[in-house]
Motif scaffolding. Sequence first.
Motif, PDB file in Angstrom:
ATOM      1  N   VAL A 248       0.828  -1.211   0.000  1.00  0.00           N
ATOM      2  CA  VAL A 248       0.000   0.000   0.000  1.00  0.00           C
ATOM      3  C   VAL A 248       0.864   1.264   0.000  1.00  0.00           C
ATOM      4  CG1 VAL A 248      -1.965  -1.116   1.092  1.00  0.00           C
ATOM      5  CG2 VAL A 248      -0.229  -0.003   2.531  1.00  0.00           C
ATOM      6  N   GLY A 249       2.185   1.110   0.088  1.00  0.00           N
ATOM      7  CA  GLY A 249       3.087   2.249  -0.051  1.00  0.00           C
ATOM      8  C   GLY A 249       3.312   3.063   1.203  1.00  0.00           C
ATOM      9  N   ILE A 250       3.055   2.490   2.379  1.00  0.00           N
ATOM     10  CA  ILE A 250       3.191   3.262   3.610  1.00  0.00           C
ATOM     11  C   ILE A 250       4.601   3.802   3.803  1.00  0.00           C
ATOM     12  CG2 ILE A 250       3.638   1.165   4.981  1.00  0.00           C
ATOM     13  CD1 ILE A 250       1.813   4.431   6.092  1.00  0.00           C
ATOM     14  N   ASN A 251       5.603   3.021   3.440  1.00  0.00           N
ATOM     15  CA  ASN A 251       6.964   3.473   3.714  1.00  0.00           C
ATOM     16  C   ASN A 251       7.486   4.487   2.705  1.00  0.00           C
ATOM     17  OD1 ASN A 251       7.642   2.242   6.211  1.00  0.00           O
ATOM     18  ND2 ASN A 251       7.629   0.269   5.172  1.00  0.00           N
ATOM     19  N   VAL A 252       6.748   4.694   1.632  1.00  0.00           N
ATOM     20  CA  VAL A 252       7.058   5.827   0.761  1.00  0.00           C
ATOM     21  C   VAL A 252       6.870   7.126   1.550  1.00  0.00           C
ATOM     22  CG1 VAL A 252       6.219   7.134  -1.234  1.00  0.00           C
ATOM     23  CG2 VAL A 252       6.564   4.666  -1.410  1.00  0.00           C
TER      24      VAL A 252
ATOM     25  N   ILE B 145     -10.335  -0.107   3.927  1.00  0.00           N
ATOM     26  CA  ILE B 145     -11.277   0.776   3.220  1.00  0.00           C
ATOM     27  C   ILE B 145     -10.795   2.223   3.282  1.00  0.00           C
ATOM     28  CG2 ILE B 145     -13.633   1.690   3.247  1.00  0.00           C
ATOM     29  CD1 ILE B 145     -14.488  -1.106   4.376  1.00  0.00           C
ATOM     30  N   GLY B 146     -10.380   2.667   4.469  1.00  0.00           N
ATOM     31  CA  GLY B 146      -9.891   4.032   4.612  1.00  0.00           C
ATOM     32  C   GLY B 146      -8.653   4.302   3.771  1.00  0.00           C
ATOM     33  N   MET B 147      -7.741   3.331   3.718  1.00  0.00           N
ATOM     34  CA  MET B 147      -6.520   3.511   2.919  1.00  0.00           C
ATOM     35  C   MET B 147      -6.841   3.600   1.437  1.00  0.00           C
ATOM     36  SD  MET B 147      -3.536   1.237   4.782  1.00  0.00           S
ATOM     37  CE  MET B 147      -4.334  -0.322   4.435  1.00  0.00           C
ATOM     38  N   ALA B 148      -7.764   2.768   0.965  1.00  0.00           N
ATOM     39  CA  ALA B 148      -8.126   2.798  -0.454  1.00  0.00           C
ATOM     40  C   ALA B 148      -8.675   4.169  -0.851  1.00  0.00           C
ATOM     41  CB  ALA B 148      -9.144   1.701  -0.754  1.00  0.00           C
ATOM     42  N   VAL B 149      -9.541   4.729  -0.001  1.00  0.00           N
ATOM     43  CA  VAL B 149     -10.142   6.039  -0.302  1.00  0.00           C
ATOM     44  C   VAL B 149      -9.091   7.143  -0.281  1.00  0.00           C
ATOM     45  CG1 VAL B 149     -11.774   7.780   0.514  1.00  0.00           C
ATOM     46  CG2 VAL B 149     -12.429   5.363   0.515  1.00  0.00           C
ATOM     47  N   THR B 150      -8.260   7.164   0.744  1.00  0.00           N
ATOM     48  CA  THR B 150      -7.289   8.257   0.891  1.00  0.00           C
ATOM     49  C   THR B 150      -6.146   8.168  -0.120  1.00  0.00           C
ATOM     50  OG1 THR B 150      -6.204   6.996   2.662  1.00  0.00           O
ATOM     51  CG2 THR B 150      -7.820   8.650   3.319  1.00  0.00           C
ATOM     52  N   LEU B 151      -5.715   6.964  -0.440  1.00  0.00           N
ATOM     53  CA  LEU B 151      -4.690   6.819  -1.484  1.00  0.00           C
ATOM     54  C   LEU B 151      -5.238   7.277  -2.828  1.00  0.00           C
ATOM     55  CD1 LEU B 151      -3.077   3.402  -0.502  1.00  0.00           C
ATOM     56  CD2 LEU B 151      -1.890   5.605  -0.616  1.00  0.00           C
ATOM     57  N   GLY B 152      -6.512   6.968  -3.091  1.00  0.00           N
ATOM     58  CA  GLY B 152      -7.131   7.443  -4.323  1.00  0.00           C
ATOM     59  C   GLY B 152      -7.168   8.961  -4.376  1.00  0.00           C
ATOM     60  N   GLY B 153      -7.459   9.593  -3.230  1.00  0.00           N
ATOM     61  CA  GLY B 153      -7.452  11.054  -3.170  1.00  0.00           C
ATOM     62  C   GLY B 153      -6.080  11.635  -3.432  1.00  0.00           C
TER      63      GLY B 153
ATOM     64  N   TYR C 140       0.843   6.186  -7.079  1.00  0.00           N
ATOM     65  CA  TYR C 140      -0.177   6.133  -6.030  1.00  0.00           C
ATOM     66  C   TYR C 140      -1.427   5.384  -6.474  1.00  0.00           C
ATOM     67  CZ  TYR C 140       2.051   8.601  -2.267  1.00  0.00           C
ATOM     68  OH  TYR C 140       2.880   8.911  -1.213  1.00  0.00           O
ATOM     69  N   ILE C 141      -1.704   5.353  -7.756  1.00  0.00           N
ATOM     70  CA  ILE C 141      -2.807   4.520  -8.252  1.00  0.00           C
ATOM     71  C   ILE C 141      -2.496   3.050  -7.978  1.00  0.00           C
ATOM     72  CG2 ILE C 141      -3.939   3.686 -10.344  1.00  0.00           C
ATOM     73  CD1 ILE C 141      -3.749   6.566 -11.428  1.00  0.00           C
ATOM     74  N   GLY C 142      -1.238   2.658  -8.164  1.00  0.00           N
ATOM     75  CA  GLY C 142      -0.835   1.288  -7.866  1.00  0.00           C
ATOM     76  C   GLY C 142      -1.015   0.947  -6.398  1.00  0.00           C
ATOM     77  N   TYR C 143      -0.608   1.857  -5.510  1.00  0.00           N
ATOM     78  CA  TYR C 143      -0.783   1.613  -4.083  1.00  0.00           C
ATOM     79  C   TYR C 143      -2.268   1.517  -3.717  1.00  0.00           C
ATOM     80  CZ  TYR C 143       4.062   3.336  -4.173  1.00  0.00           C
ATOM     81  OH  TYR C 143       5.389   3.530  -4.466  1.00  0.00           O
ATOM     82  N   THR C 144      -3.091   2.330  -4.387  1.00  0.00           N
ATOM     83  CA  THR C 144      -4.538   2.279  -4.154  1.00  0.00           C
ATOM     84  C   THR C 144      -5.095   0.908  -4.517  1.00  0.00           C
ATOM     85  OG1 THR C 144      -4.713   4.646  -4.674  1.00  0.00           O
ATOM     86  CG2 THR C 144      -6.750   3.361  -4.726  1.00  0.00           C
ATOM     87  N   ALA C 145      -4.631   0.351  -5.623  1.00  0.00           N
ATOM     88  CA  ALA C 145      -5.120  -0.957  -6.071  1.00  0.00           C
ATOM     89  C   ALA C 145      -4.817  -2.038  -5.029  1.00  0.00           C
ATOM     90  CB  ALA C 145      -4.482  -1.318  -7.411  1.00  0.00           C
ATOM     91  N   PHE C 146      -3.625  -1.993  -4.438  1.00  0.00           N
ATOM     92  CA  PHE C 146      -3.290  -2.991  -3.427  1.00  0.00           C
ATOM     93  C   PHE C 146      -4.117  -2.802  -2.154  1.00  0.00           C
ATOM     94  CE2 PHE C 146       0.683  -3.467  -5.946  1.00  0.00           C
ATOM     95  CZ  PHE C 146       0.590  -4.835  -6.160  1.00  0.00           C
ATOM     96  N   ALA C 147      -4.476  -1.564  -1.828  1.00  0.00           N
ATOM     97  CA  ALA C 147      -5.354  -1.334  -0.674  1.00  0.00           C
ATOM     98  C   ALA C 147      -6.715  -1.985  -0.907  1.00  0.00           C
ATOM     99  CB  ALA C 147      -5.506   0.165  -0.409  1.00  0.00           C
ATOM    100  N   VAL C 148      -7.207  -1.909  -2.142  1.00  0.00           N
ATOM    101  CA  VAL C 148      -8.476  -2.556  -2.479  1.00  0.00           C
ATOM    102  C   VAL C 148      -8.347  -4.073  -2.353  1.00  0.00           C
ATOM    103  CG1 VAL C 148     -10.146  -2.966  -4.329  1.00  0.00           C
ATOM    104  CG2 VAL C 148      -9.236  -0.660  -3.969  1.00  0.00           C
ATOM    105  N   VAL C 149      -7.237  -4.625  -2.829  1.00  0.00           N
ATOM    106  CA  VAL C 149      -7.009  -6.076  -2.717  1.00  0.00           C
ATOM    107  C   VAL C 149      -6.995  -6.503  -1.247  1.00  0.00           C
ATOM    108  CG1 VAL C 149      -5.296  -7.906  -3.082  1.00  0.00           C
ATOM    109  CG2 VAL C 149      -5.786  -6.262  -4.910  1.00  0.00           C
TER     110      VAL C 149
ATOM    111  N   SER D 280      -4.921  14.037  -6.629  1.00  0.00           N
ATOM    112  CA  SER D 280      -4.308  15.345  -6.389  1.00  0.00           C
ATOM    113  C   SER D 280      -2.961  15.474  -7.095  1.00  0.00           C
ATOM    114  CB  SER D 280      -4.128  15.566  -4.885  1.00  0.00           C
ATOM    115  OG  SER D 280      -5.363  15.558  -4.223  1.00  0.00           O
ATOM    116  N   PHE D 281      -2.135  14.437  -6.990  1.00  0.00           N
ATOM    117  CA  PHE D 281      -0.815  14.506  -7.619  1.00  0.00           C
ATOM    118  C   PHE D 281      -0.915  14.603  -9.141  1.00  0.00           C
ATOM    119  CE2 PHE D 281       0.863  12.160  -3.681  1.00  0.00           C
ATOM    120  CZ  PHE D 281       1.278  13.350  -3.079  1.00  0.00           C
TER     121      PHE D 281
END
Length: 472
Positions: free
Chosen positions: A284-288, A343-351, A442-451, A355-356
């Motif tokens: 999910v990219g947390i350490n980025v 669920i929260g990570m998927a939404v916020t990563l998508g945001g 960040y789209i990639g990290y969002t996809a893994f949050a959904v998984v 933005s980026f």
Amino acid sequence: MAESARTVTPGDGRTAGPRRLKALHFASVAALGGFLFGYDTAVINGAVNAIRDHFQIDAVATGATVAIALLGSAVGAWFAGSLADRSGRLFAMRLAAILFCISAIGSAIPFSAWDLGFWRLVGGVAIGMASVIAPAYIAEIAPASQRGRLGTLQQLAIVLGIAISQVVDWAIADAAGGATEQLGFLSAWQWMLGVAAVPAILYGVLSFTIPESPRHLVATGRPDEAREVLASLEPTDVDTRLSEIQESLKSDRKPRLSDLKAKGTALLPIVWIGIGLSMLQQLVGINVIFYYSSALWQSVGINEDSSLLLSMSTQIFNIAGTVVALVLLDRVGRRPLLLTGSIGMAVTLGGAAFSFAQAQLVNGDPTLPDPYGLIALVSAHAFVFFFAISWGPVVWVLLGEMFPNRIRASGLAVAAAAQWVTNWLVTVTFPSLSELSLSGAYIGYTAFAVVSIYFVWKWIPETKGRTLEQMG
């Protein structure tokens, strides 16, 4: 009669407080490894650009220098389980403390980027060892009713280590006038890396104030010592608890990695679940955020001083979320927290990804126009909070308790090694991916949050309130 009056029953409230404090003491010392884990992995955040400029290296070499510690962590995690089973949890802690100290000193006085990479590799081995030993030790000394809360101390220590590393980075850079500037006989970024020697020494010293894990004592033929440790911690029939441990370890042979295999060559299902948990925690990219947040914010037009302050503010949300998890873990259980976090990570990563994607060049410099800068900032902080209440602490608690006694150290070692390899993969690829498309990364990290939502729903069992022997 006088003697009888002083007799205390196992569940007597007069002994519950001291027992809880003793368990807290033991778990807190073990969790110091988590503090060093957090500090050593995140302290590079404030030094990334300074290291790149000092050694004149490109994005690929910068990513390799940052991420090489994670390869060391995979190695340390892989061997920590067998080392802990053979020589004891305390021996492994003390060896890790020595490696932390050596790495901090070496990283502070490198002659080249490759030299720095070597010392970070040594520190990575220590980080990997701590990532396995601390949750295993805490799970093994904690009474079932306290195990979730005490297990969360590991993650709380990690986030405190991360937060303090950001404060240290900012304070040193501020005192020197920038991470590349001189502060005494070293550059500011060198001091950032060298300060880790202080908690490393403390970790090693305090490890002499706690006992060996009762399960390791039983496994190595020292039941009387195990009985003493259990009696100091658990308000239950100690002999019954000792018998449960002996029964769960009745194979009476040294654990092997081959124990993790099912019939044939496949791994046991529980091991695959542990590996999946570990990998998704990193994908999910947390350490980025933790390793590159300063460089990330600078890449969209924020200056160094402000970017370091933003990195510090992120850690406030990280600590707050971990405290929430500490309170809720033994009340609501592991699965509900993981699902909420996913669920929260998927939404916020998508945001953040959205933005980026709005970044623009103004006079040759990247910037986020209103309101996208604010959306990115809120999304990043909210993402860290959702991670901190769920996948940050809960994964480590589950890895410490989900494996049967016979394979706990080995199973945790394999899962932690998978986590560190995945962490390395995410970390080493981010500089190059962000140059291609920060939003795409960040789209990639969002996809893994959904998984991760499906993974938890389908495969993660609830372990709240169960003893380790019951799960075996």
